[in-house]
Design an enzyme around this catalytic site. Structure first.
Site, PDB file in Angstrom:
ATOM      1  N   SER A   1       0.846  -1.163  -0.046  1.00  0.00           N
ATOM      2  CA  SER A   1      -0.078  -0.081  -0.137  1.00  0.00           C
ATOM      3  C   SER A   1       0.882   1.426   0.102  1.00  0.00           C
ATOM      4  O   SER A   1       2.016   1.185  -0.039  1.00  0.00           O
ATOM      5  CB  SER A   1      -0.986  -0.042   1.253  1.00  0.00           C
ATOM      6  OG  SER A   1      -0.007   0.231   2.400  1.00  0.00           O
ATOM      7  N   LYS A   2       0.204   2.198  -0.244  1.00  0.00           N
ATOM      8  CA  LYS A   2       0.984   3.680  -0.121  1.00  0.00           C
ATOM      9  C   LYS A   2       1.730   3.605   1.346  1.00  0.00           C
ATOM     10  O   LYS A   2       2.981   4.332   1.175  1.00  0.00           O
ATOM     11  CB  LYS A   2      -0.073   4.633  -0.163  1.00  0.00           C
ATOM     12  CG  LYS A   2       0.394   5.947  -0.913  1.00  0.00           C
ATOM     13  CD  LYS A   2      -0.750   7.045  -0.956  1.00  0.00           C
ATOM     14  CE  LYS A   2      -0.127   8.162  -1.428  1.00  0.00           C
ATOM     15  NZ  LYS A   2      -1.225   9.021  -1.789  1.00  0.00           N
ATOM     16  N   ARG A   3       1.198   3.087   2.347  1.00  0.00           N
ATOM     17  CA  ARG A   3       1.912   3.456   3.566  1.00  0.00           C
ATOM     18  C   ARG A   3       2.924   2.493   3.550  1.00  0.00           C
ATOM     19  O   ARG A   3       4.122   2.891   4.466  1.00  0.00           O
ATOM     20  CB  ARG A   3       0.771   2.841   4.633  1.00  0.00           C
ATOM     21  CG  ARG A   3       0.041   3.600   5.571  1.00  0.00           C
ATOM     22  CD  ARG A   3      -0.080   3.181   6.593  1.00  0.00           C
ATOM     23  NE  ARG A   3      -0.523   3.632   7.730  1.00  0.00           N
ATOM     24  CZ  ARG A   3      -1.571   3.339   8.777  1.00  0.00           C
ATOM     25  NH1 ARG A   3      -1.693   1.956   8.569  1.00  0.00           N
ATOM     26  NH2 ARG A   3      -1.774   4.102   9.511  1.00  0.00           N
TER      27      ARG A   3
ATOM     28  N   GLY B   1       4.998   1.964   1.278  1.00  0.00           N
ATOM     29  CA  GLY B   1       5.894   2.701   0.322  1.00  0.00           C
ATOM     30  C   GLY B   1       5.691   2.498  -0.925  1.00  0.00           C
ATOM     31  O   GLY B   1       6.207   2.855  -1.821  1.00  0.00           O
TER      32      GLY B   1
END
Ligand code: GLU
Length: 548
Positions: free
Chosen positions: A307-309, A311
């Protein structure tokens, strides 16, 4: 929402809540099937030129997952001397994101994935943008309508919602919801009349009672069926044409892959559940489907969804963070692929795009979830950065020098930053950097501004009491002329000798602290060489002033 044969046997034993949890095509079921069917022959390298395609929807910017899909499609085309096609799947007008189309073109170009046919460079099967192909889709919709393999659905949104709600309550559960009202109630003539009268409709496919099995070159034979409640039979009958006159993904994808003579479809595993519908459509037209390869999902190292979280940011943002296209290519090609043993002997796993174009084979594809370890991206970036910076005359070197000079000037708020100094630092420490932007961090600022000393860091980094530090600093100051790279080790030795119990290491640590403060990592020779004797003396004097 599918069941596959193996899963169905298990489903009977499960409670309905557990059943709801298996709505998605599960990894578990894939693995089970793999044990039964996988044959390595399926993945043998195609002997004819492959026509592959990358078919992104401009509903967002390109991320690592799409990069990998594009890359594998590109490589299978190049390694078989075939063609790599870019097709823009932009029929879901509501989800279009501004700038996404340009982002796709720009990202592929920056990565060096050259497109043979696509919206920007045309080709025999143009247009390559689905929104420009509506006349083509209408023609094929008509064919299905005429053959009775598709029908118009005039049901209202409310009715469809009610059907979905009631389907959800059925026990045993069903994975389809439509009741085929419009197929059962309107003759072809009635349907034509309603359409001519301007009534809104969608066009649905008459899905087969049993979806055909198909081969996935990576996963083997796939038999995915929808689940039906025998007491209240519902049908999947996927929508092919939406009420806005645009095709759905399923329909456009099949028509285009066929018309564009695509031989191999490599795409993410999330599309596996849609493939039975596609294969049924190919059957309805009497066409041969392309070969399918569904590649594993990308996960984090601890097996969570990427996910964006964790990376996964878009490729152009990674570019602006200092990552190089070569590193991103090398990083993502290994998400679910490894080279044949004769090429894989290299322990470094370094593969350039040119090299990959020659050595990529389908046999190297792997099935398990592909773990994305961003530490590896740093490793590859460091490698390529070092290689590219080694040529001082290259545009790459000079552009990066200009860029980092500008950034440093802004961060350090220095109007008179010495360009040649930045040049020398880049030359000397370039190979130590994982990322060019590291130069614009605290870790390297001491090359451009004198370090700030504090008692805490002084004692931490010299591991001495203040008095010993004082003695060493004085000695260093007195013998400063000997602090040139050629004489450095003799000078340190002499200082250590002149005080009983004083270790050379301690003298080194103090000198390092004087020159770079708490930062370490670059050899003392390099630091002294870059700073020059005058600056070395100034810093020693500053430390002397500080400790006294
Ligand atoms: N348009 C789909 C996507 O956004 C393409 C899926 C496929 O390759 O068939 O990923």
């Amino acid at each position: 929402m599918y069941c596959i044969t193996i899963e169905r046997r298990l489903l009977c034993k499960l409670t309905s809540s557990r059943v709801r949890a298996t709505h998605h095509y599960s990894k578990f079921s894939l693995r089970e099937r793999e044990k039964e069917h996988v044959s390595h022959d399926l993945l043998s390298q195609p002997t004819n030129p492959v026509r592959s395609r990358f078919a992104p929807s401009p509903t967002g910017f390109l991320h690592l997952g799409s990069l990998r899909t594009a890359l594998y499609n590109y490589l299978i085309a190049r390694s078989t001397h075939g063609q790599f096609i870019l097709r823009l799947e932009d029929t879901d007008q509501k989800r279009l994101v501004e700038g996404a189309e340009e982002n796709i073109y720009h990202t592929l170009e920056w990565l060096g994935l050259s497109v043979d046919e696509g919206p920007q460079n045309c080709g025999t099967y143009a247009p390559y943008k689905q929104s420009e192909r509506t006349a083509i889709y209408s023609k094929y919709i008509k064919k299905l309508l005429d053959k009775g393999l598709a029908y118009r659905c005039f049901c209202t949104k409310d009715r469809l919602t009610q059907l979905r709600d009631s389907a959800r309550l059925l026990k045993p559960p069903t994975t389809a919801s439509y009741d085929r009202y419009c197929l059962k109630h309107y003759s072809k003539e009635e349907s034509d009349e309603k359409a001519s009268a301007g009534e809104h409709f969608t066009v649905r496919f008459v899905s087969p009672h049993k979806y055909p099995t198909f081969l996935d070159l990576l996963h083997g034979k796939i038999d995915q069926q929808i689940q039906i409640n025998p007491l209240d039979v519902r049908y999947e009958d996927p929508v092919l044409l939406k009420s806005d006159g645009l095709p759905t993904y399923h329909f456009a994808n099949v028509i285009d892959d066929h018309l564009m003579k695509i031989t191999h479809v490599i795409r993410g595993e999330e599309w596996l559940a849609s493939t039975p519908k596609h294969v049924a459509l190919y059957d309805a037209f009497g066409w041969n489907p392309p070969k399918f390869i569904h590649i594993p999902l990308l996960t984090t190292v601890d097996n969570r969804k990427l996910s964006k979280r964790s990376g996964d940011i878009d490729i152009m943002s990674l570019k602006s963070k200092g990552f190089l296209p070569e590193a991103l290519i090398n990083f993502s090609v290994l998400f679910g692929w490894s080279p044949r043993r004769e090429y894989g002997k290299k322990s470094s796993e370094i593969y350039s795009l040119k090299e990959l174009e020659k050595i990529f084979t389908l046999e190297g594809l792997t099935k398990g979830n592909a773990k994305v370890d961003f530490k590896k991206l740093d490793f590859f970036n460091k490698h390529y950065l070092g290689v590219k910076l080694s040529d001082r005359t290259s545009d790459f070197y000079n552009n990066n020098l200009d860029d980092i000079y500008r950034k440093l000037k802004t961060t350090l708020k220095m109007d008179s930053l010495d360009y040649h100094l930045v040049d020398r630092v880049l030359q000397s420490v370039g190979t130590a950097l994982s990322n060019i932007n590291e130069l614009n961090t605290e870790k390297y600022w001491y090359f451009f501004v004198r370090p700030e000393y504090t008692l805490v860091t002084l004692l931490q980094h010299t591991i001495q009491d203040k008095d010993t530090v004082k003695v060493i600093v004085n000695e260093l100051n007195e013998r400063a002329a000997g602090l040139i790279p050629e004489k450095l080790s003799d000078t340190i030795k002499a200082i250590a000798k002149s005080h009983s119990g004083l270790k050379r290491k301690t003298v080194y640590q103090t000198l390092r602290y004087a020159l770079s403060g708490p930062q370490s990592g670059i050899s003392m020779h390099t630091i002294i060489d870059i700073l020059g004797l005058y600056e070395v003396k100034q810093r020693l004097q500053n430390l002397a002033d500080f400790v006294s």
